[in-house]
Design a protein around this motif. Structure first.
Motif, PDB file in Angstrom:
ATOM      1  N   VAL A  60      -7.979  81.406 -53.972  1.00 28.28           N
ATOM      2  CA  VAL A  60      -8.257  80.469 -52.716  1.00 28.28           C
ATOM      3  C   VAL A  60      -9.775  80.209 -52.743  1.00 28.28           C
ATOM      4  CG1 VAL A  60      -7.706  79.980 -50.438  1.00 28.28           C
ATOM      5  CG2 VAL A  60      -6.150  81.309 -51.532  1.00 28.28           C
ATOM      6  N   ARG A  61     -10.079  78.919 -53.044  1.00 27.40           N
ATOM      7  CA  ARG A  61     -11.406  78.616 -53.204  1.00 27.40           C
ATOM      8  C   ARG A  61     -12.131  78.283 -51.682  1.00 27.40           C
ATOM      9  NH1 ARG A  61     -12.527  81.041 -57.574  1.00 27.40           N
ATOM     10  NH2 ARG A  61     -11.080  80.731 -59.307  1.00 27.40           N
ATOM     11  N   ASN A  62     -11.388  78.179 -50.756  1.00 32.72           N
ATOM     12  CA  ASN A  62     -12.006  77.912 -49.419  1.00 32.72           C
ATOM     13  C   ASN A  62     -11.882  78.958 -48.521  1.00 32.72           C
ATOM     14  OD1 ASN A  62      -9.801  77.127 -48.503  1.00 32.72           O
ATOM     15  ND2 ASN A  62      -9.959  75.113 -48.776  1.00 32.72           N
ATOM     16  N   ASP A  63     -12.251  78.748 -47.196  1.00 30.65           N
ATOM     17  CA  ASP A  63     -11.869  79.981 -46.156  1.00 30.65           C
ATOM     18  C   ASP A  63     -10.681  79.459 -45.049  1.00 30.65           C
ATOM     19  OD1 ASP A  63     -12.676  77.425 -44.793  1.00 30.65           O
ATOM     20  OD2 ASP A  63     -14.396  78.409 -43.886  1.00 30.65           O
ATOM     21  N   THR A  64      -9.625  78.887 -45.985  1.00 28.04           N
ATOM     22  CA  THR A  64      -8.321  78.644 -45.287  1.00 28.04           C
ATOM     23  C   THR A  64      -7.894  79.931 -44.558  1.00 28.04           C
ATOM     24  OG1 THR A  64      -7.740  76.924 -46.801  1.00 28.04           O
ATOM     25  CG2 THR A  64      -6.081  78.103 -45.458  1.00 28.04           C
ATOM     26  N   ALA A  65      -7.489  80.080 -43.224  1.00 32.29           N
ATOM     27  CA  ALA A  65      -6.996  81.270 -42.853  1.00 32.29           C
ATOM     28  C   ALA A  65      -6.098  82.068 -43.174  1.00 32.29           C
ATOM     29  CB  ALA A  65      -6.646  80.974 -41.247  1.00 32.29           C
ATOM     30  N   TYR A  66      -6.215  83.459 -43.335  1.00 33.99           N
ATOM     31  CA  TYR A  66      -4.922  84.207 -44.177  1.00 33.99           C
ATOM     32  C   TYR A  66      -3.713  83.845 -43.282  1.00 33.99           C
ATOM     33  CZ  TYR A  66      -8.388  86.747 -46.673  1.00 33.99           C
ATOM     34  OH  TYR A  66      -9.458  87.207 -47.517  1.00 33.99           O
ATOM     35  N   GLN A  67      -3.489  83.554 -42.193  1.00 34.12           N
ATOM     36  CA  GLN A  67      -2.362  83.602 -41.487  1.00 34.12           C
ATOM     37  C   GLN A  67      -1.711  82.175 -41.870  1.00 34.12           C
ATOM     38  OE1 GLN A  67      -3.642  82.989 -37.081  1.00 34.12           O
ATOM     39  NE2 GLN A  67      -2.812  84.952 -36.836  1.00 34.12           N
ATOM     40  N   VAL A  68      -2.457  81.173 -42.353  1.00 38.26           N
ATOM     41  CA  VAL A  68      -1.910  79.894 -43.023  1.00 38.26           C
ATOM     42  C   VAL A  68      -1.324  80.453 -44.464  1.00 38.26           C
ATOM     43  CG1 VAL A  68      -2.408  77.595 -43.903  1.00 38.26           C
ATOM     44  CG2 VAL A  68      -3.275  78.339 -41.568  1.00 38.26           C
ATOM     45  N   LEU A  69      -2.299  80.994 -45.241  1.00 37.45           N
ATOM     46  CA  LEU A  69      -1.934  81.541 -46.638  1.00 37.45           C
ATOM     47  C   LEU A  69      -0.597  82.305 -46.804  1.00 37.45           C
ATOM     48  CD1 LEU A  69      -5.757  82.235 -47.830  1.00 37.45           C
ATOM     49  CD2 LEU A  69      -4.136  80.094 -48.344  1.00 37.45           C
ATOM     50  N   ALA A  70      -0.512  83.032 -45.742  1.00 32.00           N
ATOM     51  CA  ALA A  70       0.976  84.078 -45.774  1.00 32.00           C
ATOM     52  C   ALA A  70       1.923  82.929 -45.777  1.00 32.00           C
ATOM     53  CB  ALA A  70       0.810  84.710 -44.824  1.00 32.00           C
ATOM     54  N   PHE A  71       1.866  81.883 -45.429  1.00 33.59           N
ATOM     55  CA  PHE A  71       3.115  80.979 -45.567  1.00 33.59           C
ATOM     56  C   PHE A  71       3.411  80.532 -47.171  1.00 33.59           C
ATOM     57  CE2 PHE A  71       2.644  80.921 -41.135  1.00 33.59           C
ATOM     58  CZ  PHE A  71       3.998  80.585 -40.418  1.00 33.59           C
ATOM     59  N   ALA A  72       2.537  80.775 -48.165  1.00 36.12           N
ATOM     60  CA  ALA A  72       2.658  80.161 -49.233  1.00 36.12           C
ATOM     61  C   ALA A  72       4.015  80.620 -49.778  1.00 36.12           C
ATOM     62  CB  ALA A  72       1.619  80.834 -50.165  1.00 36.12           C
ATOM     63  N   GLU A  73       4.334  81.805 -49.745  1.00 32.35           N
ATOM     64  CA  GLU A  73       5.606  82.400 -50.293  1.00 32.35           C
ATOM     65  C   GLU A  73       6.895  81.657 -49.945  1.00 32.35           C
ATOM     66  OE1 GLU A  73       9.059  84.445 -51.710  1.00 32.35           O
ATOM     67  OE2 GLU A  73       8.681  84.103 -49.818  1.00 32.35           O
ATOM     68  N   PRO A  74       7.037  81.472 -48.661  1.00 34.55           N
ATOM     69  CA  PRO A  74       8.149  80.642 -48.153  1.00 34.55           C
ATOM     70  C   PRO A  74       8.189  79.291 -48.454  1.00 34.55           C
ATOM     71  CG  PRO A  74       6.860  81.767 -46.035  1.00 34.55           C
ATOM     72  CD  PRO A  74       6.542  82.321 -47.540  1.00 34.55           C
ATOM     73  N   LEU A  75       6.717  78.833 -48.601  1.00 35.87           N
ATOM     74  CA  LEU A  75       6.650  77.066 -48.808  1.00 35.87           C
ATOM     75  C   LEU A  75       7.102  77.037 -50.357  1.00 35.87           C
ATOM     76  CD1 LEU A  75       5.883  74.287 -47.994  1.00 35.87           C
ATOM     77  CD2 LEU A  75       3.317  75.144 -48.729  1.00 35.87           C
TER      78      LEU A  75
END
Ligand SMILES: [Zn+2]
Ligand SMILES: [Zn+2]
Length: 331
Positions: A125-140
């Protein structure tokens, strides 16, 4: 909770400090029943497969760097079988999936302080997107795969059965894809309130609004695209009966093992296309991209975050669907 020794790093491995990891319905199933569909636990297994974190150590030949923020693809495919070569990686017969009993010896999951994965499983991930947001990647990725299977949503009436994480992500994607009208069901009010906040046109309680559901059996109220996200035969039945002639039904839930009595006569008489979804295929880059760029905000689905030590509380809340959609652990 237990202490384990740190596994060694292979040349192409990286060690990741987990920063956020979502609890999935399948984790709840393993926790309660020791199995998911036909996959039964054969040895102790750390659960968890929806995670992101920071690289803390890299193998000799890795191109990644300590400090990189990454989303983890929990599935490591063989890369050589006919399914992998055809670009259908989710069908790889040798996939090693974290926190699942589908492979033996089981691949330990992400509810740990650190995990070791192959670098090819990391999406930087190249920016500072919150980890809480990024942890939705798999279900997405699963929601994106289901939507791809369903075809073009543009200007279509779309029905989603079930307002859990996957159902609500599909609803968000349907709105982004220009669906003309999006309806969703659940048997509880809380997830329907969340769906309403996401801008879903019609949020129906399947326990109380039987007349509405019955009305979907007739045109013009039926739906050319129905996504079933409860993983129950009851939901599957409603999906078949609410589908328009020539329509598509996509089952994105995990149906239980064993026998069922589905009235497939509906499916025949309307010549439906009925499709199933196994996890996801090649959707990690698009999913991470959407989250990184803020094209889809998953945070309305996040009900609470807990420290790893409080996993029992976290699992109890995750199981209470009248209060929670997604619960995350933050090791
Ligand atoms: Zn999952
Ligand atoms: Zn393969």
């Amino acid at each position: 909770m237990e202490d384990r020794s740190l596994p060694e790093l292979g040349d192409l491995d990286v060690r990741i400090a987990i920063k956020a990891a979502g609890i999935c319905g399948s984790d709840l199933h393993y926790h309660q029943h020791g199995k998911v569909a036909a996959f039964s636990l054969k040895e102790p297994l750390v659960l968890g497969h929806e995670a992101c974190g920071e690289i803390v150590e890299v193998g000799k030949k890795s191109t990644l760097t300590p400090g990189d923020r990454v989303v983890i693809n929990p599935g490591l495919v063989c890369g050589n079988c006919k399914y992998c070569l055809r670009g259908q990686e989710n069908l790889c017969r040798d996939i090693k999936f974290m926190g699942s009993a589908s492979y033996f010896p089981h691949i330990q999951g992400t509810f740990q302080e650190t995990v070791v994965v192959r670098e090819q499983q990391c999406h930087v991930v190249r920016n500072d997107t919150a980890y809480q947001v990024l942890a939705f990647a798999e279900p997405l990725t699963v929601a994106l795969h289901a939507v791809r299977r369903a075809g073009n949503f543009f200007n279509q009436r779309v029905l989603i059965i079930g307002s859990g994480t996957i159902g609500l992500l599909v609803a968000s994607l349907a709105r982004l894809s220009g669906a003309a009208y999006v309806a969703i069901t659940d048997i509880l009010d809380y997830p329907l309130q969340v769906a309403h906040k996401l801008g879903v046109d019609e949020c129906i309680n399947a326990q109380h609004d039987n007349e509405v559901i019955a009305s979907w059996q007739q045109e013009p109220n039926s739906f050319p695209i129905v996504i079933e996200a409860t993983g129950t035969y009851k939901g599957f039945e409603v999906a078949l009966s609410s589908s328009s002639p020539g329509g598509k039904v996509v089952e994105v839930g995990i149906l239980p093992d064993g026998q069922s009595e589905i009235p497939f006569s509906h499916a025949f008489a309307k010549e439906l296309d009925v499709l199933f979804v196994l996890r996801q295929n090649l959707q990690f880059s698009p999913a991470v991209d959407m989250l990184e760029k803020g094209k889809l905000d998953p945070l309305p689905l996040l009900s609470a975050s807990f420290a790893l030590n409080d996993f029992e509380q976290a699992f109890a809340l995750a199981r209470d669907k009248s209060k929670a959609i997604k619960v995350q652990l933050e090791p």
